[in-house]
Design an enzyme around this catalytic site. Structure first.
Site, short mmCIF file in Angstrom:
data_model
loop_
_atom_site.label_atom_id
_atom_site.label_comp_id
_atom_site.label_asym_id
_atom_site.label_seq_id
_atom_site.Cartn_x
_atom_site.Cartn_y
_atom_site.Cartn_z
N GLU A 109 -1.44 -5.03 7.21
CA GLU A 109 -0.59 -5.69 8.19
C GLU A 109 -0.79 -5.10 9.57
OE1 GLU A 109 3.06 -5.40 4.99
OE2 GLU A 109 3.25 -4.51 6.97
N CYS A 122 1.16 -2.39 16.43
CA CYS A 122 1.30 -1.37 15.38
C CYS A 122 0.20 -1.66 14.36
CB CYS A 122 2.69 -1.49 14.76
SG CYS A 122 2.94 -0.39 13.38
N CYS A 129 -0.94 3.63 0.85
CA CYS A 129 -0.76 5.00 1.36
C CYS A 129 -0.52 5.93 0.18
CB CYS A 129 0.42 5.05 2.32
SG CYS A 129 0.66 6.70 3.02
N CYS A 133 6.15 8.53 -0.02
CA CYS A 133 7.54 8.67 0.45
C CYS A 133 8.39 7.63 -0.31
CB CYS A 133 7.63 8.43 1.95
SG CYS A 133 6.52 9.51 2.89
N CYS A 136 9.74 4.16 1.18
CA CYS A 136 8.80 3.31 1.92
C CYS A 136 8.06 2.35 0.98
CB CYS A 136 7.82 4.21 2.66
SG CYS A 136 6.30 3.40 3.16
N GLY A 184 -0.25 3.34 5.83
CA GLY A 184 -1.17 4.47 5.70
C GLY A 184 -0.80 5.67 6.55
N GLU A 185 -1.41 6.80 6.19
CA GLU A 185 -1.25 8.05 6.95
C GLU A 185 -2.53 8.20 7.78
OE1 GLU A 185 0.65 10.88 7.76
OE2 GLU A 185 -1.22 11.46 8.72
N SER A 218 0.68 8.60 14.52
CA SER A 218 1.81 9.17 13.78
C SER A 218 1.28 9.91 12.55
CB SER A 218 2.78 8.07 13.36
OG SER A 218 2.34 7.46 12.19
N LEU A 242 9.37 13.31 10.70
CA LEU A 242 10.01 14.47 10.09
C LEU A 242 11.03 14.02 9.03
CD1 LEU A 242 9.65 17.52 10.55
CD2 LEU A 242 11.74 17.46 11.92
N HIS A 243 11.94 13.18 9.41
CA HIS A 243 12.95 12.56 8.53
C HIS A 243 13.95 13.53 7.92
CE1 HIS A 243 10.59 9.06 9.20
NE2 HIS A 243 9.71 9.24 8.23
N ASN A 321 14.66 0.32 7.72
CA ASN A 321 14.54 -1.08 7.31
C ASN A 321 14.58 -1.07 5.79
OD1 ASN A 321 14.32 -3.41 8.78
ND2 ASN A 321 12.20 -3.04 9.40
N CYS A 364 6.93 -0.88 7.50
CA CYS A 364 5.53 -0.81 7.10
C CYS A 364 5.38 -1.16 5.63
CB CYS A 364 4.93 0.56 7.42
SG CYS A 364 5.47 1.89 6.36
S1 SF4 Z 1 3.19 4.72 5.06
FE1 SF4 Z 1 4.29 6.45 6.06
S2 SF4 Z 1 6.38 6.42 5.19
FE2 SF4 Z 1 5.06 5.15 3.86
S3 SF4 Z 1 4.39 6.52 2.19
FE3 SF4 Z 1 2.81 6.57 3.80
S4 SF4 Z 1 3.37 8.29 5.11
FE4 SF4 Z 1 5.19 7.82 3.86
#
Ligand code: SF4
Length: 374
Positions: A109, A122, A129, A133, A136, A184-185, A218, A242-243, A321, A364
């Site tokens: 996306e 974005c 990913c 997390c 997510c 993704g990271e 990020s 960080l969260h 979200n 995301c």
């Molecule tokens: S996309 Fe971001 S929030 Fe989602 S699992 Fe990956 S690092 Fe974590």
């Protein structure tokens, strides 16, 4: 060369890899590729001008090149990488989310957001990913694969095409900002992401000529890669997700914290700010009764303050979200307000981000997850 097909310059892609594309190459590699194709080196700049200046990626329309080679060029070095699956709009057309299918069926996306005097894209850096997390949508599906440099960069090309064709009401200019905050990271796909950033930054004819200040990378806190990025000395904006300000909670909601702890992540972010002179953004998704207590706002202020004055950092609070079917949900408004007020009283620069696109599965990975499920 009339009538004769060009020599093959790229090997067939390895299994699971994207076909190679002009956007995978550095400027020098583009010139070498032109030579291997039997073309004079200046043709490389000519081709790049089509892509970066005129935003064209169909080589059959590159009319300043000999007609006999255009088809072959299109097939060999401009393979189709993205196929549009669906587009959804929100915020009266000012937010456009596009779901793309890659050559292997993976979905990704990108979200284009228009503001009164700028537009921001974005973009995704991986299909899925691997950071897991739990709050997510993308993290739930796991990592499918890294995107290639071209698959990342072409999202920016596609967005610029949409803008200049007037497909996004209210604006016609080019992208001003790009945030690597999609699926993704980004720092787990370091080489491709940095290659793509270099293409976004390079002036014509080698790239889009964007400003480094308009690009935000990020990360969930991959400390060695943050340090590597620091050494690049590019004045990009770094955003650290960080969260949570304490290891106990962060171990749970950002599993990579089991590898690099809060203090290490904040130290690396501080070094980044000191070296690049760019303010680091600390991202904090507000989750109801999980991380939104006033005591955690104080803890957050404590760990950020310990690294010098407030000039180095800015806290971005993001109303979560909610993902359908997930226990993780957005904070109550009164808890949000108390959190913000606590940080402000402590002198922490803070903003509560607007939630663009929440009615179009804006978080995301949500649109991809919705489409995959159906
Ligand atoms: S996309 Fe971001 S929030 Fe989602 S699992 Fe990956 S690092 Fe974590």
């Amino acid at each position: 060369m009339s009538g004769s097909p060009l020599p093959l310059v790229f090997d067939a892609p390895a299994r699971g890899k994207a076909p190679k594309h002009w956007l995978d190459l550095t400027p020098d590699e583009r010139r070498e590729t032109a030579e291997k194709l039997g073309l004079p080196r200046y043709r490389a700049d000519q081709i790049s001008r089509h892509v970066f200046d005129r935003l064209e990626d169909d080589a059959t329309h590159f009319t300043d090149l000999p007609a006999a080679i255009r088809e072959d060029l299109a097939e060999q070095i401009f393979p189709s990488l993205l196929e549009r699956v669906t587009t959804r709009t929100a915020d009266k057309g000012a937010t456009v989310k596009t779901l793309w299918k890659l050559h292997d069926g993976s979905l990704l996306e990108s979200v284009l957001m228009r503001y009164p005097n700028r537009s921001t894209l974005c973009i995704s850096s991986q299909a899925g990913c691997g950071m897991a997390c739990p709050f997510c949508a993308t993290g739930q599906g796991g990592l499918k694969r890294n995107l290639s440099q071209a698959e990342i960069t072409i999202q920016a090309l596609a967005a610029n095409q949409m803008l200049t064709r007037g497909e996004v009401p209210g604006t016609t200019g080019r992208l001003n900002n790009i945030v690597f905050m999609g699926m993704g990271e980004p720092l787990a796909n370091y080489r491709a992401v940095l290659g793509s950033i270099r293409t976004l930054l390079a002036p014509s004819p080698d790239g889009f000529g964007m400003s480094a200040r308009g690009i935000t990378v990020s990360t969930v806190g991959l400390v060695p890669q943050i340090r590597k990025l620091t050494e690049e000395e590019l004045p990009l904006t770094l955003a650290v997700s960080l969260h949570a300000p304490d290891d106990e909670l962060r171990d749970e909601i950002v599993p990579v914290n089991n590898r690099w702890k809060v203090a290490e992540v904040v130290d690396a972010a501080w070094d980044y700010a000191r070296t690049t002179k760019r303010r680091v953004s600390i991202e904090y998704a507000m989750m109801r009764d999980i991380n939104d207590q006033v005591s955690r706002a104080h803890l957050l202020a404590d760990i950020l303050k310990r690294r010098g004055d407030w000039g180095w950092v800015h806290v971005n609070l993001i109303p979560l979200n909610p993902t359908p079917g997930s226990k993780w949900t957005a904070s109550r408004k009164e808890d949000e307000r108390a959190f913000v007020a606590t940080l402000e009283r402590r002198g922490v620069p803070v903003t509560l981000r607007d939630t663009r696109g929440s009615e179009i599965d804006g978080a995301c990975g949500q649109l991809a997850a919705t489409v995959e499920a159906s």
